[in-house]
Every structure is written in C-alpha cells, then in structure tokens.
Design a protein around this motif. Structure first.
Motif, PDB file in Angstrom:
ATOM      1  N   GLU A  21       0.789  -1.147  -0.169  1.00  0.00           N
ATOM      2  CA  GLU A  21       0.049   0.049  -0.080  1.00  0.00           C
ATOM      3  C   GLU A  21       0.763   1.295  -0.060  1.00  0.00           C
ATOM      4  N   ALA A  22       2.005   1.258   0.824  1.00  0.00           N
ATOM      5  CA  ALA A  22       2.848   2.340   0.791  1.00  0.00           C
ATOM      6  C   ALA A  22       3.481   2.864  -0.497  1.00  0.00           C
ATOM      7  N   ILE A  23       3.792   1.562  -1.485  1.00  0.00           N
ATOM      8  CA  ILE A  23       4.489   1.751  -2.541  1.00  0.00           C
ATOM      9  C   ILE A  23       3.252   2.358  -3.698  1.00  0.00           C
ATOM     10  N   LEU A  24       2.073   1.840  -3.558  1.00  0.00           N
ATOM     11  CA  LEU A  24       1.069   2.329  -4.265  1.00  0.00           C
ATOM     12  C   LEU A  24       0.711   3.840  -4.077  1.00  0.00           C
ATOM     13  N   LEU A  25       0.890   4.199  -2.692  1.00  0.00           N
ATOM     14  CA  LEU A  25       0.743   5.456  -2.412  1.00  0.00           C
ATOM     15  C   LEU A  25       1.957   6.593  -3.158  1.00  0.00           C
ATOM     16  N   PHE A  26       3.072   5.928  -3.171  1.00  0.00           N
ATOM     17  CA  PHE A  26       4.290   6.657  -3.714  1.00  0.00           C
ATOM     18  C   PHE A  26       4.009   6.895  -5.141  1.00  0.00           C
ATOM     19  N   LYS A  27       3.449   5.991  -5.869  1.00  0.00           N
ATOM     20  CA  LYS A  27       3.300   5.942  -7.106  1.00  0.00           C
ATOM     21  C   LYS A  27       1.964   6.950  -7.699  1.00  0.00           C
ATOM     22  N   VAL A  28       1.049   6.694  -6.841  1.00  0.00           N
ATOM     23  CA  VAL A  28      -0.266   7.558  -6.780  1.00  0.00           C
ATOM     24  C   VAL A  28      -0.209   9.177  -6.380  1.00  0.00           C
ATOM     25  N   ASP A  29       0.312   9.227  -5.214  1.00  0.00           N
ATOM     26  CA  ASP A  29       0.069  10.443  -4.771  1.00  0.00           C
ATOM     27  C   ASP A  29       1.478  10.685  -3.723  1.00  0.00           C
ATOM     28  N   LYS A  30       2.347  11.494  -4.079  1.00  0.00           N
ATOM     29  CA  LYS A  30       3.624  11.697  -3.157  1.00  0.00           C
ATOM     30  C   LYS A  30       3.190  12.486  -2.029  1.00  0.00           C
ATOM     31  N   LEU A  31       2.378  13.229  -1.956  1.00  0.00           N
ATOM     32  CA  LEU A  31       1.804  13.718  -0.670  1.00  0.00           C
ATOM     33  C   LEU A  31       1.303  12.941   0.250  1.00  0.00           C
ATOM     34  N   ASP A  32       0.402  12.098  -0.160  1.00  0.00           N
ATOM     35  CA  ASP A  32      -0.232  11.074   0.570  1.00  0.00           C
ATOM     36  C   ASP A  32       0.813  10.116   1.201  1.00  0.00           C
ATOM     37  N   PHE A  33       1.648   9.678   0.229  1.00  0.00           N
ATOM     38  CA  PHE A  33       2.907   9.049   0.782  1.00  0.00           C
ATOM     39  C   PHE A  33       3.664   9.673   1.776  1.00  0.00           C
ATOM     40  N   SER A  34       3.951  10.931   1.699  1.00  0.00           N
ATOM     41  CA  SER A  34       4.504  11.797   2.722  1.00  0.00           C
ATOM     42  C   SER A  34       3.785  11.506   3.994  1.00  0.00           C
ATOM     43  N   ILE A  35       2.384  11.748   4.239  1.00  0.00           N
ATOM     44  CA  ILE A  35       1.633  11.793   5.216  1.00  0.00           C
ATOM     45  C   ILE A  35       1.865  10.454   5.854  1.00  0.00           C
ATOM     46  N   CYS A  36       1.774   9.479   5.002  1.00  0.00           N
ATOM     47  CA  CYS A  36       1.847   8.006   5.498  1.00  0.00           C
ATOM     48  C   CYS A  36       3.150   7.679   6.366  1.00  0.00           C
ATOM     49  N   MET A  37       4.236   8.078   5.508  1.00  0.00           N
ATOM     50  CA  MET A  37       5.682   8.086   6.338  1.00  0.00           C
ATOM     51  C   MET A  37       5.952   8.974   7.404  1.00  0.00           C
ATOM     52  N   ALA A  38       5.207   9.973   7.655  1.00  0.00           N
ATOM     53  CA  ALA A  38       5.183  10.887   8.804  1.00  0.00           C
ATOM     54  C   ALA A  38       4.767  10.106   9.861  1.00  0.00           C
ATOM     55  N   ALA A  39       3.630   9.480   9.645  1.00  0.00           N
ATOM     56  CA  ALA A  39       3.085   8.593  10.542  1.00  0.00           C
ATOM     57  C   ALA A  39       3.841   7.321  11.175  1.00  0.00           C
ATOM     58  N   PHE A  40       4.446   6.760   9.895  1.00  0.00           N
ATOM     59  CA  PHE A  40       5.044   5.523  10.107  1.00  0.00           C
ATOM     60  C   PHE A  40       6.587   5.863  10.974  1.00  0.00           C
ATOM     61  N   LEU A  41       7.383   6.853  10.356  1.00  0.00           N
ATOM     62  CA  LEU A  41       8.438   7.191  10.954  1.00  0.00           C
ATOM     63  C   LEU A  41       8.304   7.867  12.483  1.00  0.00           C
ATOM     64  N   GLY A  42       7.216   8.818  12.650  1.00  0.00           N
ATOM     65  CA  GLY A  42       7.139   9.392  13.838  1.00  0.00           C
ATOM     66  C   GLY A  42       6.763   8.305  15.017  1.00  0.00           C
TER      67      GLY A  42
END
Length: 627
Positions: free
Chosen positions: A419-440
């Motif tokens: 799902e994270a890979i799909l977010l990166f392909k589709v919407d970079k801002l959505d991926f950034s939101i996802c990674m902010a939660a993950f890394l935080g």
C-alpha cells in the motif's frame, strides 16, 4: 433574454428551513425518514432504522443461526488468546481482555450495521493506552489507579466516537505499520524472557533495552517462542495458499495457548525462567462505573488517550466493516457504526472492559467462517461468558512467550508495504503523510507520529481550500460539452469570450486567490492572443461547482466586477446553486450585476455573448459608414 432562460430568482428560504435541511444532510445523508414517511407503522420502521437489531431479527431463522453459531465459536477461539495478549500490551490484568469480549459484542449486535464485523480488542490501541496513561501513572507503581484510568479513557473513547470523523487512509496505513514495528520489537522482552525493560515505545529505546539486558536472555524462552512463531506463520502461509483452510490459521492462536499451558504445567516452566500469565479468577464482569476517575490531575491524560484511540479505533473499524460489506455488494451506515462503537465502549467502561473495535483478523475469520448476521457476536459473547464462569483459571498457565509469539504473528500482517508503494506511485503527498506517521510512531512516539501525520493531512486540506482549482473551459466540437482546455487540448474557445470554472466553496480563506486567479486568466489570455488588450470582452464564471459563498466571497465578486467594468469587460454568472443564489439575492449582488447576466448553462451564456458581440460589431460598422 433572462426571462426566456427561466433562471430561478425566487426569494431565499427561511433560516429554519435551511437549518433543518443542513442538519438532515449532515447527520443523515441518506434521508432515513423517506423510507417510512408514508408507512402505517412509522414508529416500528423508525426503531428498525435507528436500532439495526430490530431490522434483521424478525426474519432470523434456524438456518442462519447454524452459520452464526459456527462463526461465533470460531472467533471465540481467537478472542481468548488475543484478549489475554492485548491486555498484556495494555499493561492491565489479562482477565480484562476476556471481559472485553463479553459485553461490547452484545452492544454492537444491537446497534451495529455490519453483518460481518467481529468485536474485540486491538494491539495498536492497547499499546497506545499503555503509552499515554503509563507516562502519568506507571502500571507497576499503582496498578489499581492505572486500571481505573484505563476505564476512564475507554469511557471518553466512547463519547468521542459518537461525534468524530475519520483519519485519512494514508495516516492509518503509516500508523499501523509503525505500530506493528514497535509492537514486534517490544515482544522481544517476552521472547527472551527479560524481566527489566524500557517504558518507552520508540525503536531506539526498545532495541537499547533488549541488548543492554543481554545477561537476562533465556535460551529456553527463545526456543519456545520461535517454535510457536514458526507454527503460527506456517498456518498463515497455509491459509494464503489454500483459503478454504482459513480455520487452521484461526485456531492456531488457541492451539498455541493450549499447548503452552500444558507445557508450562507439566514442565514446571516457571522454574526454568519461563514466565506465565498468573492468576485468572472465575466470574463475569464486575461493574466498574464507580471506578471512573474524573479528577483534574488525571483528566488531561484520559481525555488525550480517549481522543487518539477513538480516532484510530473508529477509522480502522469502519474501514474494515466497509471492506467486507463491499465483498457482498452490501453497504454499512457510517453514522450507525459511530454510534455503535461509541455505545459499546461507554457500556464497556461501566463493566470492567477496555477499548474495543473491529479487529481485521477476527472480522476476517468471522467472514470466512460463514457468518450471516451480527448474531455471531452474540454467540461469541455467550461462549466467552462460559469461559469466564468455568474455564478462565485454566489459562493462568499460559506462557508469556506464547502470547508474544501470537502478537508478533498478528503484527506481521499490519505492515502493508504494498500500500505504501502504491501511495508513492499515485500521490507523493499522501505517501509523505503515510511516512510521517510511520517514522514518527517508530522513532519518536505514537501520539507524536499520529499528530505529525494528521498535521500534514490538515496542511494539505488547507492548501486545497485556500488554493482551489480553477480552469479554462473550451467546447468539444460536435457536442455540447465544455471541458478543461488543459486536459482536452482540442477543446475550442470563442473569440472575445473567456469561460472559467470555479470548483470549490468561496469564502474568506480563498476569495483573494480566486480574484487574483481570474484576473491572471484574463492577462494570460490576452498575452496568448498576441493582440490588442481589449480582446476579451466577456468573462463567464461557471459556478455549478460552488456549493456555498460567504460575504467576503461576495465582496470579492463585487471587486472583480468593478475591475472588469473598468476594462470594459462584462462578467456573467452560470448556474449558481441555491445556497449561492440565496446569498447573492440577499446581499443585492444580483441587482448589481443584473439578472440578465445570470444563465442556466454555458451554452445559453455563449449565445447571449455572441449576440451581444454581433450587435456591437454591427453598430460599429454603421458608425464607420456614417463617418
């Protein structure tokens, strides 16, 4: 011209009518009263709508019960090990985890709209409760007060769940992935049989605690834990390869607990450094309403835990319920789910339960076991009651290492890298939101990780609100379609006419941008035309996508109108919606722009503008001849 187009300039609706309409749309977007407005038994129909139990129970029969009993027994076998395991994560007595699979499922069966959702505790919220409340009152220092605060936080969770909206999909994906990482690492304590461990949840602190206490590592505990983990993962692999064998994976945690109990009893595991659950007393849930603690010194932490867990549990539970409903071409009602989740946690806090929602693993097992209605939750509750009354002490020999293996196995499925890979392909801002939660979550703390992600999501929303989309429209040849000229480059414009589409509510936050953007469109069009500055004579604003406008927005329209008039450019409005039209009439803006400048469709506005341009050209020609 305006009369022939039949633009509706009727007087605005009364405030009470608008308020009633807005409230109904906000709370009940599907108009619940329509289905029984003309029915004779309105009270019964209304009861069935607001309490789903009364909708399906009249048609319930033994054939459906057969499936639900099988599903209920199956999910009970999963609820017992999960209840004990996740209670351990929350740093509360294991019996509380079993209590939480008795009362809340009954409440959900009455008020929930999903046929497949199975109620139970979840790992992420269990750890989040321990992390948030444990910072104020360490569970080992004052376990009684800590438990009472957990009940209070559960009460607030229920209150907030009846009114909260949901987190974004990208936030949930990142949060769950980060939580799965830190939960897996925390289980190394049980896997290695450690007695001293950190109270922090970040990856660095947990790994430091594991390796700084190497002298406490027990090889016996590690061998048993790894063996259980391999067994559990093998059953999950088997289920993925052959879905019909889902019951093998569903029964695996219970088998792990039973085998672990037998091993611990006969091998005297405690003498070999293998820790066990300990005392589990018989009896159903005692009341806990008197234990709720609303003292000011603890109120902040319980409210904080309640809000965060309410968001997580509600978003996860409704997303899971909706996913399984779609598989059966069915729908669930989000409002009913909010009420059901809220009530089951409120009632749970009164009956010695902590936070419950709809876990994916248990719901998947319930679905695959063939459940037909929410009666499977009732069956699970009944089975759990029997366990509490007669069998609970038997699970007191459960090795903690077995629970760690169960938790780790469950967490592996929450790391959704695809799902994270799909977010990166589709919407970079959505991926950034996802990674902010993950890394935080993984490297700072659970609440900060969640706040970082939600903050980014809100920032994105503010950007979209403050910078709404506008586009220039052109006509597709041989049709009546007017589309974005950037997306459909073959769409043709009209000489002297600029058509712009506004696609969002217009109010104080974005009206300045909209004003400047409209004026920039005009400047850009004049530059592209490479002609005299007054090439644009008519600007058409398509307002069909504008749902509302405030006085600041109307003031911006007045300013745009004055600027355009100074440039000898006429402004036309196309299809303003009822809410926009009402405010324009009340503010006298329609009188300023003129009713003949408001049209129902782009086609009508184009015809009027072309007629005006031809008329002006004809007058200019006559002036030239006379001159």
């Amino acid at each position: 011209m305006a009369e022939s187009l039949s633009v509706n300039f009727s007087g605005p609706k009364s405030f009470s009518t608008k308020l009633k309409s807005k409230c109904k749309e906000t709370l009940f977007p599907d108009d619940p009263f329509k289905q029984f407005r003309n029915e004779k038994h309105r009270a019964i129909k209304a009861l069935q709508y607001f309490i789903p139990f009364f909708e399906w129970i009249p048609n319930y029969n033994l054939k459906l019960l057969r499936y639900d009993v099988l599903a209920g027994i199956t999910i009970t076998s999963l609820a017992i090990p999960q209840g004990i395991s996740y209670a351990k994560l929350a740093s509360i007595p294991p019996i509380i985890g079993l209590y939480s699979s008795f009362v809340p499922p009954l409440v959900y069966a009455v008020f929930g709209s999903s046929k497949h959702l199975a109620v139970g505790t979840v790992a992420a919220c269990s750890l989040l409760i321990a992390d948030t409340i444990g910072q104020k009152v360490p569970p080992k220092k004052d376990p009684t007060l800590y438990l009472h605060l957990v009940f209070t936080a559960t009460f607030f969770t229920g209150i907030f769940q009846t009114a909260l909206d949901f987190l974004s999909h990208s936030t949930i994906t990142g949060f769950m992935g980060g939580t799965a990482i830190i939960i897996c690492l925390q289980q190394l304590k049980g896997l290695f049989g450690l007695k001293h461990f950190t109270t922090k949840t970040d990856v660095v602190s947990v790994l430091h605690a594991v390796f700084s206490n190497r002298k406490e590592w027990r090889w016996e505990s590690a061998v048993i834990g790894i063996s259980f983990l391999i067994f559990l993962q093998f059953t999950r692999y088997l289920k993925n390869r052959k879905p019909k064998l889902f019951w093998v994976s569903a029964m695996a945690p219970m088998v792990t607990v039973v085998v672990g109990c037998l091993f611990a009893y006969f091998a005297h595991a405690e003498k070999h450094g293998i820790q066990i659950v300990g005392d589990l007393r018989k009896g159903i849930n005692p009341p806990s309403i008197g234990y709720l603690n609303f003292k000011s010194e603890y109120l902040t932490v319980t409210v904080k835990a309640g809000i965060i867990t309410a968001l997580i549990a509600l978003a996860e539970g409704i997303a899971i319920a909706r996913s399984f409903a779609i598989m059966q071409n069915e729908q669930i009602d989000g409002n009913k789910e909010m009420i059901a989740f809220g009530l089951m946690n409120i009632v749970g806090s009164f009956t010695s339960c902590y936070l419950t929602t709809g876990p994916f693993s248990k719901t998947a097992v319930n679905f695959n076991a063939g459940c037909k209605t929410a009666m499977s939750n009732v069956v699970m509750s009944f089975c759990m009651m029997l366990v509490l009354l007669f069998l609970a002490p038997l699970f007191s020999y459960t090795p903690l290492v077995a629970l760690s293996a169960i938790i780790m196995s469950a967490m592996f499925g929450l790391i959704n890298y695809e799902e994270a890979i799909l977010l990166f392909k589709v919407d970079k801002l959505d991926f950034s939101i996802c990674m902010a939660a993950f890394l935080g979550v993984a490297f700072i703390s659970m609440d900060i990780g969640l706040m970082l992600s939600v903050g980014l999501a809100l920032l994105r929303t503010l950007i979209y609100v403050a910078r709404p989309a506008t586009c220039k429209l052109g006509k597709i040849s041989d049709s009546n379609l007017y589309l974005d000229t950037e997306q459909y480059q073959h769409a043709q414009g009209f000489p002297g006419i600029l058509i712009l589409q506004l696609g969002s509510p217009i109010y104080f936050a974005n009206c300045n941008y909209i004003r400047e953007r409209v004026l920039r469109w005009i400047r850009d069009e004049q530059v592209l035309s490479n002609s005299k500055p007054d090439v644009i004579e008519h600007v058409l604003l398509d307002l069909s996508g504008v749902s509302t406008i405030d006085m600041t927005g109307i003031a911006a329209f007045r300013e745009i109108l004055r600027i355009l008039e100074a440039k000898s450019i006429k402004m036309k409005l196309i299809n303003p919606r009822i809410g926009v039209m009402d405010k324009m009439i009340l503010s006298k803006f329609i009188d300023v722009i003129g009713k003949d400048s408001v049209f129902l469709s782009i086609e009508d506005a184009i015809d009027a503008c072309r007629f005006s341009l031809q008329k002006e050209k004809h007058q200019n020609d006559l002036s030239d001849i006379s001159a």
